[in-house]
Scaffold this active site. Structure first.
Site, PDB file in Angstrom:
ATOM      1  N   ASN A   1     -72.806 -24.287 -93.313  1.00 22.00           N
ATOM      2  CA  ASN A   1     -74.078 -24.011 -92.092  1.00 22.00           C
ATOM      3  C   ASN A   1     -74.314 -26.032 -92.605  1.00 22.00           C
ATOM      4  O   ASN A   1     -74.942 -26.014 -90.694  1.00 22.00           O
ATOM      5  CB  ASN A   1     -75.469 -23.732 -93.288  1.00 22.00           C
ATOM      6  CG  ASN A   1     -75.454 -21.734 -93.014  1.00 22.00           C
ATOM      7  OD1 ASN A   1     -75.597 -21.895 -91.666  1.00 22.00           O
ATOM      8  ND2 ASN A   1     -74.863 -20.981 -93.965  1.00 22.00           N
TER       9      ASN A   1
ATOM     10  N   HIS B   1     -81.013 -17.040 -94.178  1.00 25.18           N
ATOM     11  CA  HIS B   1     -80.439 -15.486 -95.317  1.00 25.18           C
ATOM     12  C   HIS B   1     -79.708 -15.082 -94.487  1.00 25.18           C
ATOM     13  O   HIS B   1     -79.939 -14.579 -93.036  1.00 25.18           O
ATOM     14  CB  HIS B   1     -81.829 -14.752 -95.906  1.00 25.18           C
ATOM     15  CG  HIS B   1     -81.700 -13.781 -96.587  1.00 25.18           C
ATOM     16  ND1 HIS B   1     -81.061 -13.794 -97.787  1.00 25.18           N
ATOM     17  CD2 HIS B   1     -81.197 -12.392 -96.159  1.00 25.18           C
ATOM     18  CE1 HIS B   1     -81.458 -12.816 -98.382  1.00 25.18           C
ATOM     19  NE2 HIS B   1     -81.142 -11.983 -97.765  1.00 25.18           N
TER      20      HIS B   1
ATOM     21  N   ILE C   1     -85.003 -22.164-106.915  1.00 23.01           N
ATOM     22  CA  ILE C   1     -86.153 -21.994-106.850  1.00 23.01           C
ATOM     23  C   ILE C   1     -86.903 -22.929-106.987  1.00 23.01           C
ATOM     24  O   ILE C   1     -87.252 -23.966-107.877  1.00 23.01           O
ATOM     25  CB  ILE C   1     -86.622 -20.965-107.301  1.00 23.01           C
ATOM     26  CG1 ILE C   1     -85.269 -19.232-108.176  1.00 23.01           C
ATOM     27  CG2 ILE C   1     -88.012 -20.160-107.343  1.00 23.01           C
ATOM     28  CD1 ILE C   1     -85.692 -17.977-106.755  1.00 23.01           C
TER      29      ILE C   1
ATOM     30  N   GLY D   1     -71.474 -25.330 -98.380  1.00 23.34           N
ATOM     31  CA  GLY D   1     -71.362 -26.398 -96.942  1.00 23.34           C
ATOM     32  C   GLY D   1     -71.678 -25.847 -95.696  1.00 23.34           C
ATOM     33  O   GLY D   1     -71.760 -26.847 -95.095  1.00 23.34           O
TER      34      GLY D   1
HETATM   35  C1  GRF Z   1     -75.302 -19.203 -96.629  1.00 23.09           C
HETATM   36  O1  GRF Z   1     -74.694 -17.340 -96.823  1.00 23.09           O
HETATM   37  C2  GRF Z   1     -76.342 -18.402 -96.323  1.00 23.09           C
HETATM   38  O2  GRF Z   1     -77.105 -17.532 -95.575  1.00 23.09           O
HETATM   39  C3  GRF Z   1     -77.630 -18.553 -97.959  1.00 23.09           C
HETATM   40  O3  GRF Z   1     -76.307 -18.535 -98.435  1.00 23.09           O
HETATM   41  C4  GRF Z   1     -74.381 -19.229 -97.576  1.00 23.09           C
HETATM   42  C5  GRF Z   1     -74.581 -20.836 -97.488  1.00 23.09           C
HETATM   43  O4  GRF Z   1     -73.028 -20.691 -97.591  1.00 23.09           O
HETATM   44  N1  GRF Z   1     -78.655 -18.908 -97.937  1.00 23.09           N
HETATM   45  P1  GRF Z   1     -72.734 -22.149 -96.931  1.00 23.09           P
HETATM   46  O5  GRF Z   1     -73.366 -23.284 -97.997  1.00 23.09           O
HETATM   47  O6  GRF Z   1     -73.708 -23.163 -96.046  1.00 23.09           O
HETATM   48  O7  GRF Z   1     -71.373 -22.499 -97.024  1.00 23.09           O
END
Ligand code: GRF
Length: 201
Positions: A8, A104, A87, A6
């Site tokens: 992001n 991504h 998915i 988490g």
């Molecule tokens: C990130 O690298 C994102 O791009 C991908 O999954 C990862 C998630 O990381 N889709 P986090 O859970 O936000 O640390």
């Protein structure tokens, strides 16, 4: 929607708190994985956080319905996939058409699609020998990583990078910046899609 650490999600919380995302709020956090640290981050912020695991449902259709019902009950304007690993089926994508975005960790259309999750895009980028990689925020359509691209940010590959060091830099230098930025642009109604291309006012 999350499945892992988490970071992001944390970047979005930070940008809301700093005032950058001044007209945004997170109304609920959904994880596909009950052990996701992202759930703890959400609860620390007093945001309703729930785990809806795929294994609890017989089919993708039933899973989609459960996710859709939950998000509709919060009347969400935008669904942000921030490391969501399960998915999603057509039902869900249709229910939130052009209202789902995903981050991504590569410059799409490189190193994306089925199977490119976790460290895989970074392993593939290093194996190929690209000098530049990065991150992409895109709308989610019925394919895997095929929807209209909203923002991309490049990150240089270092000669001594490992998948782990590259993953970390792509997150720090690109993902945590462009995901909140895309949310901001959408919240300001500045993002339009025409003929599968995204235009920003
Ligand atoms: C990130 O690298 C994102 O791009 C991908 O999954 C990862 C998630 O990381 N889709 P986090 O859970 O936000 O640390």
């Amino acid at each position: 929607m999350v499945s892992g650490g988490g970071t992001n999600l944390q970047a979005i919380f930070d940008k809301i708190e700093s005032g950058y995302l001044s007209n945004c709020r997170i109304v609920t956090v959904v994880s596909s994985n009950e052990k996701a640290y992202a759930l703890k981050r959400a609860r620390k912020h007093n945001i309703p956080a729930i785990c809806i695991p795929r294994k609890d449902y017989d089919s993708v259709i039933d899973y989609d319905k459960a996710l859709t019902n939950h998000l509709k009950s919060y009347d969400v304007d935008l669904v942000v996939l921030a490391g969501f690993m399960s998915i999603l089926g057509e039902e869900f994508i249709t229910a939130f058409e052009n209202k789902i975005i995903n981050i991504h960790p590569s410059l799409i259309p490189s190193f994306c699609g089925k199977g490119y999750y976790g460290l895989k895009p970074h392993i593939a980028a290093l194996e190929y020998g690209v000098k530049v990689t990065g991150a992409t925020v895109h709308f989610v359509d019925k394919g895997t990583d095929t929807g209209p691209i909203i923002l991309q940010k490049p990150v240089y590959v270092n000669q001594d990078d490992t998948p782990e060091t590259l993953q970390k830099r792509v997150m720090e230098e690109a993902e945590w910046e462009i995901l909140p930025k895309a949310i901001k642009l959408i919240s300001e109604n500045r993002v339009k899609i025409a003929d599968r291309k995204v235009y920003i006012d």
